[in-house]
Design a protein around this motif. Structure first.
Motif, PDB file in Angstrom:
ATOM      1  N   ARG A  12      36.633  25.037  35.191  1.00 40.60           N
ATOM      2  CA  ARG A  12      35.895  26.093  34.485  1.00 40.60           C
ATOM      3  C   ARG A  12      36.566  27.459  34.678  1.00 40.60           C
ATOM      4  NH1 ARG A  12      31.631  22.741  36.310  1.00 40.60           N
ATOM      5  NH2 ARG A  12      31.340  24.025  38.162  1.00 40.60           N
ATOM      6  N   VAL A  13      37.073  27.738  35.878  1.00 37.97           N
ATOM      7  CA  VAL A  13      37.773  29.006  36.116  1.00 37.97           C
ATOM      8  C   VAL A  13      39.065  29.045  35.301  1.00 37.97           C
ATOM      9  CG1 VAL A  13      38.914  30.440  37.861  1.00 37.97           C
ATOM     10  CG2 VAL A  13      36.704  29.395  38.370  1.00 37.97           C
ATOM     11  N   ASN A  14      39.805  27.943  35.281  1.00 38.37           N
ATOM     12  CA  ASN A  14      41.017  27.867  34.462  1.00 38.37           C
ATOM     13  C   ASN A  14      40.708  28.125  32.988  1.00 38.37           C
ATOM     14  OD1 ASN A  14      43.183  27.418  36.232  1.00 38.37           O
ATOM     15  ND2 ASN A  14      42.689  25.247  36.402  1.00 38.37           N
ATOM     16  N   ALA A  15      39.634  27.536  32.489  1.00 44.11           N
ATOM     17  CA  ALA A  15      39.272  27.712  31.071  1.00 44.11           C
ATOM     18  C   ALA A  15      38.942  29.174  30.764  1.00 44.11           C
ATOM     19  CB  ALA A  15      38.092  26.812  30.718  1.00 44.11           C
ATOM     20  N   ARG A  16      38.254  29.835  31.675  1.00 48.70           N
ATOM     21  CA  ARG A  16      37.912  31.248  31.441  1.00 48.70           C
ATOM     22  C   ARG A  16      39.141  32.141  31.511  1.00 48.70           C
ATOM     23  NH1 ARG A  16      33.370  29.837  34.920  1.00 48.70           N
ATOM     24  NH2 ARG A  16      31.496  29.696  33.660  1.00 48.70           N
ATOM     25  N   ALA A  17      40.138  31.747  32.283  1.00 46.02           N
ATOM     26  CA  ALA A  17      41.351  32.553  32.433  1.00 46.02           C
ATOM     27  C   ALA A  17      42.230  32.527  31.181  1.00 46.02           C
ATOM     28  CB  ALA A  17      42.158  32.062  33.637  1.00 46.02           C
ATOM     29  N   GLU A  18      41.976  31.611  30.264  1.00 45.05           N
ATOM     30  CA  GLU A  18      42.814  31.475  29.070  1.00 45.05           C
ATOM     31  C   GLU A  18      42.656  32.613  28.074  1.00 45.05           C
ATOM     32  OE1 GLU A  18      42.093  27.637  27.379  1.00 45.05           O
ATOM     33  OE2 GLU A  18      42.852  26.592  29.145  1.00 45.05           O
ATOM     34  N   HIS A  19      41.545  33.317  28.117  1.00 44.07           N
ATOM     35  CA  HIS A  19      41.310  34.405  27.167  1.00 44.07           C
ATOM     36  C   HIS A  19      42.114  35.639  27.572  1.00 44.07           C
ATOM     37  CE1 HIS A  19      38.063  32.244  25.184  1.00 44.07           C
ATOM     38  NE2 HIS A  19      37.710  31.842  26.387  1.00 44.07           N
ATOM     39  N   PRO A  20      42.453  36.480  26.625  1.00 45.26           N
ATOM     40  CA  PRO A  20      43.183  37.699  26.996  1.00 45.26           C
ATOM     41  C   PRO A  20      42.270  38.657  27.761  1.00 45.26           C
ATOM     42  CG  PRO A  20      42.833  37.607  24.603  1.00 45.26           C
ATOM     43  CD  PRO A  20      42.301  36.334  25.181  1.00 45.26           C
ATOM     44  N   PRO A  21      42.765  39.216  28.856  1.00 41.72           N
ATOM     45  CA  PRO A  21      41.964  40.187  29.617  1.00 41.72           C
ATOM     46  C   PRO A  21      41.938  41.530  28.885  1.00 41.72           C
ATOM     47  CG  PRO A  21      44.122  39.973  30.591  1.00 41.72           C
ATOM     48  CD  PRO A  21      44.054  38.966  29.469  1.00 41.72           C
ATOM     49  N   PRO A  22      41.100  42.460  29.330  1.00 39.70           N
ATOM     50  CA  PRO A  22      41.103  43.789  28.713  1.00 39.70           C
ATOM     51  C   PRO A  22      42.501  44.407  28.822  1.00 39.70           C
ATOM     52  CG  PRO A  22      39.234  43.544  30.189  1.00 39.70           C
ATOM     53  CD  PRO A  22      40.115  42.348  30.389  1.00 39.70           C
ATOM     54  N   VAL A  23      42.952  45.011  27.734  1.00 43.07           N
ATOM     55  CA  VAL A  23      44.294  45.585  27.694  1.00 43.07           C
ATOM     56  C   VAL A  23      44.195  47.108  27.775  1.00 43.07           C
ATOM     57  CG1 VAL A  23      46.409  45.817  26.339  1.00 43.07           C
ATOM     58  CG2 VAL A  23      45.134  43.656  26.321  1.00 43.07           C
ATOM     59  N   PRO A  24      44.765  47.701  28.825  1.00 44.52           N
ATOM     60  CA  PRO A  24      44.722  49.161  28.926  1.00 44.52           C
ATOM     61  C   PRO A  24      45.826  49.809  28.092  1.00 44.52           C
ATOM     62  CG  PRO A  24      45.803  48.255  30.840  1.00 44.52           C
ATOM     63  CD  PRO A  24      45.362  47.082  29.995  1.00 44.52           C
TER      64      PRO A  24
END
Length: 195
Positions: A92-104
Motif C-alpha cells: 500500500r505504501v509503494n502504491a501511494r508513492a507512485e503518484h507525483p509529489p507536490p512540485v515546488p
C-alpha cells in the motif's frame, strides 16, 4: 485556521527526524489528527508545502487517507524494527508513492525576493506520495534505517531517527520523555533517601 492556508500554527511535534515518522507520532499520546483542521495545521507545520499554500481543500477524506497511510507506515516501520515482514502495508505504501509529489517552484515576490510556491494545485495523492516516498527512502537506506530507535520513555511508542553523536539518544524528545525519566529518577532517589 479560518483562512485555510499554511500560515496558521498549531503545536505539533516535528522532532522524529523524518516527516514519515512525525506523521506516525501523531498517534501519541493520543490522536492528534482528530479533524481536518488539525491535519491542515500538521501539513503546514511539516514543511511538505510552502508557507501560504491554500489548504482549504484538505477535508475529512484527506484525514481518512492520511490516517490510513499513517497506520501502514507505522506497521511497516514496526515490522522492520522487529525483523518481520509487513508485505501488505509495504504494497500500500509503494502504491501511494507512485503518484507525483507536490512540485515546488520559485516565484518573484513584489519586492523581488524569491518565494517557494507549488506548481499547480495541492492534491491529496501528491501529499500521500511525498510521505510514502519518505518512508520508503528511510527504510531502504541502510545507514538511515540503522538509526531507527524506539523511545525508552514509559508508555511511549514513538519511533525516531537517532542522528546524535555516538548514536546514544534514548528518547523521542529530551524535553518530553527525557524530562519525565529524569523526574522519575529524582523521585526514586528522594524516596530511597527518606527510608
Amino acid at each position: 485556521m479560518a483562512s485555510g492556508t499554511a500560515t496558521a500554527s498549531y503545536e505539533m511535534r516535528f522532532d522524529s527526524g523524518r516527516i514519515c515518522l512525525d506523521l506516525v507520532a501523531t498517534t501519541h499520546p493520543g490522536e492528534r489528527l482528530c479533524s481536518a483542521e488539525r491535519l491542515r495545521a500538521w501539513i503546514a507545520g511539516s514543511g511538505l508545502v510552502p508557507a501560504g499554500t491554500p489548504l482549504a481543500a484538505v477535508d475529512e477524506a484527506w484525514l481518512a487517507a492520511c490516517r490510513e497511510l499513517r497506520a501502514d507506515i507505522e506497521r511497516l516501520v514496526g515490522a522492520e524494527l522487529d525483523g518481520r515482514p509487513a508485505d501488505a502495508a509495504l504494497a500500500r505504501v509503494n502504491a501511494r508513492a507512485e503518484h507525483p509529489p507536490p512540485v515546488p517552484r520559485a516565484v518573484r515576490a513584489e519586492d523581488g525576493t524569491l518565494l517557494r510556491r507549488l506548481r499547480g494545485p495541492l492534491l491529496r495523492a501528491g501529499v500521500l506520495s511525498a510521505l510514502s516516498r519518505d518512508a520508503l527512502e528511510l527504510l531502504t537506506d541502510p545507514v538511515a534505517r540503522a538509526g531507527l530507535r524506539r523511545c525508552e520513555g514509559d508508555n511511549c511508542r514513538i519511533v525516531y531517527l537517532d542522528t546524535s553523536r555516538g548514536r546514544r539518544r534514548r528518547w523521542c524528545s529530551s524535553e518530553v520523555c527525557g524530562n519525565r525519566e529524569r523526574v522519575a529518577r529524582h523521585r526514586r532517589r528522594a524516596a530511597l533517601a527518606r527510608t
